[in-house]
Motif scaffolding. Structure first.
Motif, PDB file in Angstrom:
ATOM      1  N   LYS A  29       0.831  -1.194   0.000  1.00 41.88           N
ATOM      2  CA  LYS A  29       0.000   0.000   0.000  1.00 41.88           C
ATOM      3  C   LYS A  29       0.867   1.247   0.000  1.00 41.88           C
ATOM      4  N   SER A  30       0.499   2.201  -0.854  1.00 45.24           N
ATOM      5  CA  SER A  30       1.247   3.451  -0.918  1.00 45.24           C
ATOM      6  C   SER A  30       1.060   4.226   0.383  1.00 45.24           C
ATOM      7  N   ARG A  31       2.166   4.758   0.918  1.00 49.33           N
ATOM      8  CA  ARG A  31       2.133   5.484   2.188  1.00 49.33           C
ATOM      9  C   ARG A  31       2.532   6.944   1.996  1.00 49.33           C
ATOM     10  N   LEU A  32       1.968   7.797   2.828  1.00 45.02           N
ATOM     11  CA  LEU A  32       2.333   9.207   2.812  1.00 45.02           C
ATOM     12  C   LEU A  32       3.711   9.385   3.440  1.00 45.02           C
ATOM     13  N   VAL A  33       4.554  10.181   2.797  1.00 46.54           N
ATOM     14  CA  VAL A  33       5.890  10.482   3.302  1.00 46.54           C
ATOM     15  C   VAL A  33       5.967  11.987   3.557  1.00 46.54           C
ATOM     16  N   VAL A  34       6.300  12.374   4.776  1.00 45.45           N
ATOM     17  CA  VAL A  34       6.339  13.784   5.167  1.00 45.45           C
ATOM     18  C   VAL A  34       7.757  14.158   5.589  1.00 45.45           C
ATOM     19  N   ASP A  35       8.372  15.082   4.859  1.00 46.59           N
ATOM     20  CA  ASP A  35       9.681  15.621   5.223  1.00 46.59           C
ATOM     21  C   ASP A  35       9.454  17.028   5.754  1.00 46.59           C
ATOM     22  N   ALA A  36       9.321  17.146   7.073  1.00 46.14           N
ATOM     23  CA  ALA A  36       8.940  18.421   7.690  1.00 46.14           C
ATOM     24  C   ALA A  36       9.896  18.770   8.821  1.00 46.14           C
ATOM     25  N   ILE A  51       8.502  22.220   3.337  1.00 43.94           N
ATOM     26  CA  ILE A  51       8.012  20.891   3.703  1.00 43.94           C
ATOM     27  C   ILE A  51       7.720  20.144   2.412  1.00 43.94           C
ATOM     28  N   GLU A  52       8.133  18.883   2.342  1.00 44.58           N
ATOM     29  CA  GLU A  52       7.909  18.083   1.145  1.00 44.58           C
ATOM     30  C   GLU A  52       6.983  16.912   1.455  1.00 44.58           C
ATOM     31  N   LEU A  53       6.034  16.699   0.563  1.00 44.39           N
ATOM     32  CA  LEU A  53       5.083  15.599   0.696  1.00 44.39           C
ATOM     33  C   LEU A  53       5.187  14.692  -0.528  1.00 44.39           C
ATOM     34  N   SER A  54       5.217  13.394  -0.280  1.00 42.21           N
ATOM     35  CA  SER A  54       5.264  12.426  -1.373  1.00 42.21           C
ATOM     36  C   SER A  54       4.606  11.135  -0.904  1.00 42.21           C
ATOM     37  N   ARG A  55       4.576  10.158  -1.808  1.00 39.24           N
ATOM     38  CA  ARG A  55       4.081   8.834  -1.453  1.00 39.24           C
ATOM     39  C   ARG A  55       5.108   7.784  -1.831  1.00 39.24           C
ATOM     40  N   THR A  56       5.122   6.697  -1.073  1.00 34.59           N
ATOM     41  CA  THR A  56       6.047   5.609  -1.384  1.00 34.59           C
ATOM     42  C   THR A  56       5.739   5.077  -2.774  1.00 34.59           C
ATOM     43  N   ARG A  57       6.769   4.609  -3.474  1.00 37.33           N
ATOM     44  CA  ARG A  57       6.596   4.133  -4.842  1.00 37.33           C
ATOM     45  C   ARG A  57       6.866   2.634  -4.923  1.00 37.33           C
ATOM     46  N   GLY A  58       6.445   2.056  -6.035  1.00 43.10           N
ATOM     47  CA  GLY A  58       6.641   0.639  -6.255  1.00 43.10           C
ATOM     48  C   GLY A  58       8.095   0.295  -6.462  1.00 43.10           C
ATOM     49  N   PHE A  59       8.421  -1.000  -6.349  1.00 41.24           N
ATOM     50  CA  PHE A  59       9.810  -1.460  -6.430  1.00 41.24           C
ATOM     51  C   PHE A  59      10.458  -1.073  -7.759  1.00 41.24           C
ATOM     52  N   PHE A  60       9.702  -1.144  -8.848  1.00 38.28           N
ATOM     53  CA  PHE A  60      10.271  -0.897 -10.166  1.00 38.28           C
ATOM     54  C   PHE A  60      10.101   0.546 -10.620  1.00 38.28           C
ATOM     55  N   GLU A  61       9.533   1.391  -9.782  1.00 38.11           N
ATOM     56  CA  GLU A  61       9.385   2.801 -10.121  1.00 38.11           C
ATOM     57  C   GLU A  61      10.595   3.573  -9.636  1.00 38.11           C
ATOM     58  N   GLU A  91       6.235  20.208  -3.087  1.00 36.90           N
ATOM     59  CA  GLU A  91       7.072  21.087  -2.256  1.00 36.90           C
ATOM     60  C   GLU A  91       6.271  22.296  -1.815  1.00 36.90           C
ATOM     61  N   TYR A  92       6.212  22.495  -0.493  1.00 38.35           N
ATOM     62  CA  TYR A  92       5.419  23.571   0.098  1.00 38.35           C
ATOM     63  C   TYR A  92       6.353  24.483   0.887  1.00 38.35           C
ATOM     64  N   VAL A  93       6.269  25.794   0.646  1.00 38.42           N
ATOM     65  CA  VAL A  93       7.211  26.726   1.265  1.00 38.42           C
ATOM     66  C   VAL A  93       6.476  27.902   1.907  1.00 38.42           C
ATOM     67  N   THR A  94       7.178  28.516   2.857  1.00 30.94           N
ATOM     68  CA  THR A  94       6.705  29.762   3.459  1.00 30.94           C
ATOM     69  C   THR A  94       7.882  30.701   3.598  1.00 30.94           C
ATOM     70  N   GLY A  95       7.595  32.000   3.561  1.00 26.47           N
ATOM     71  CA  GLY A  95       8.655  32.996   3.708  1.00 26.47           C
ATOM     72  C   GLY A  95       8.450  33.872   4.912  1.00 26.47           C
ATOM     73  N   ASP A 249      -4.244   4.004  13.143  1.00 28.05           N
ATOM     74  CA  ASP A 249      -3.452   2.855  12.706  1.00 28.05           C
ATOM     75  C   ASP A 249      -2.706   3.106  11.397  1.00 28.05           C
ATOM     76  N   GLU A 250      -3.021   4.190  10.705  1.00 28.49           N
ATOM     77  CA  GLU A 250      -2.338   4.453   9.432  1.00 28.49           C
ATOM     78  C   GLU A 250      -0.855   4.736   9.675  1.00 28.49           C
ATOM     79  N   LEU A 251      -0.003   4.103   8.888  1.00 31.12           N
ATOM     80  CA  LEU A 251       1.440   4.307   9.000  1.00 31.12           C
ATOM     81  C   LEU A 251       1.867   5.426   8.072  1.00 31.12           C
ATOM     82  N   ILE A 252       2.428   6.480   8.656  1.00 29.67           N
ATOM     83  CA  ILE A 252       2.948   7.611   7.880  1.00 29.67           C
ATOM     84  C   ILE A 252       4.452   7.651   8.072  1.00 29.67           C
ATOM     85  N   PHE A 253       5.195   7.765   7.000  1.00 30.23           N
ATOM     86  CA  PHE A 253       6.644   7.857   7.091  1.00 30.23           C
ATOM     87  C   PHE A 253       7.068   9.323   7.208  1.00 30.23           C
ATOM     88  N   GLY A 254       8.094   9.565   8.015  1.00 31.26           N
ATOM     89  CA  GLY A 254       8.602  10.920   8.151  1.00 31.26           C
ATOM     90  C   GLY A 254       8.467  11.457   9.558  1.00 31.26           C
TER      91      GLY A 254
END
Length: 269
Positions: A29-36, A51-61, A91-95, A249-254
């Motif tokens: 299952k694709s998971r949310l990845v948060v670099d904050a 702050i960067e948001l992404s999702r985990t990708r498949g093995f061959f991606e 990519e989300y930014v603030t100044g 119970d949802e697993l979030i990476f980051g």
């Protein structure tokens, strides 16, 4: 996976099999990845953060999967909000961020009907005192070794993250320390690589981090350094401090963290 493909190829060679072997891989299952990780370098305003948001990708991606269209807000204990605007996919930014030492901040991410949140305080850090160079360092006794000294405040529980940037490193080298056995003393961290050469610039960062972020990094670094032999314990799932408000119970990476940073650029002698 590579071992599996090698074994399949080996079997095909020695049996002269012409049939196509299809390996049915179960897609995770694709998971949310948060670099904050928000960083406030000493001497700067700390207003520019990302702050960067992404999702985990498949093995061959090969390409990352950015998460667009999210609403990302960080607020302080007084309710002042800092909105992070998407400037490129994921990519989300603030100044206009306003860092304050030991202030408690809250992260809120709204995406695809779900709300994710976390809380952390901005940890201070002591300055780097000085750097010593040893030309006969490392395990071999033939490498250039840099000792980075800093003085731990007495009577305060502190956790530290070192980042070392060198021209030959694709990613910075990480190291973490605590003051359990060095409270109030001057201590040091070491950076030594066989590719270090005279004239080479090395950027050294010392971060003040929370105990939670320290524990998170300790597990990650231990797993990254594991050889992963067939009889070793399988890596544990590393949970950060970000949660889905409607699904615990949802697993979030980051991780959501904040730190003051002291940076020194040292030229190898």
């Amino acid at each position: 996976m590579r071992k599996l493909l090698f074994l399949l190829s080996f079997v095909c060679v020695f049996t002269a099999c012409e049939d196509v072997v299809e390996v049915d891989l179960e897609e995770a299952k694709s998971r949310l990845v948060v670099d904050a990780i928000l960083q406030w370098e000493k001497g700067s305003t700390g207003a520019n953060q990302s702050i960067e948001l992404s999702r985990t990708r498949g093995f061959f991606e090969e390409e990352p999967i950015p998460v667009s269209g999210a609403k990302v807000v960080v607020s302080n204990s007084s309710g002042l909000e800092f909105t992070f605007v998407e400037t490129s996919p994921g990519e989300y930014v603030t100044g206009n961020f306003q860092p304050a030492l030991n202030e408690l901040y809250s992260l809120s991410i709204e995406v695809n009907g779900s709300v994710y949140s976390a809380e952390e305080s901005l940890k201070p850090v002591v300055p780097i005192d000085f750097i010593e160079q040893d030309d006969a360092g490392g395990f071999s006794g033939e490498n250039i070794e840099l000792k980075v000294f800093y003085t731990d405040p007495e009577g305060i529980e502190n956790y530290y993250l070192f980042k070392f940037f060198a021209p030959f490193l694709a990613f910075p080298e990480f190291d973490i320390n605590d003051d359990e056995f060095s409270d109030g003393n001057q201590i040091f961290d070491i950076f030594s690589e066989e590719d270090l050469e005279p004239g080479m610039p090395v950027t050294i960062q010392l971060h003040g981090i929370s105990k939670g972020y320290y524990n998170f990094l300790e597990i990650l670094l231990a797993q990254a350094g594991s050889a992963g032999g067939p009889f070793e314990t399988q890596p544990a799932t590393v949970r950060g401090n970000i949660k889905n408000n409607n699904d615990a119970d949802e697993l979030i990476f980051g991780y959501f963290g904040l730190s003051e940073v002291d940076e020194v650029i040292y030229t190898v002698q």
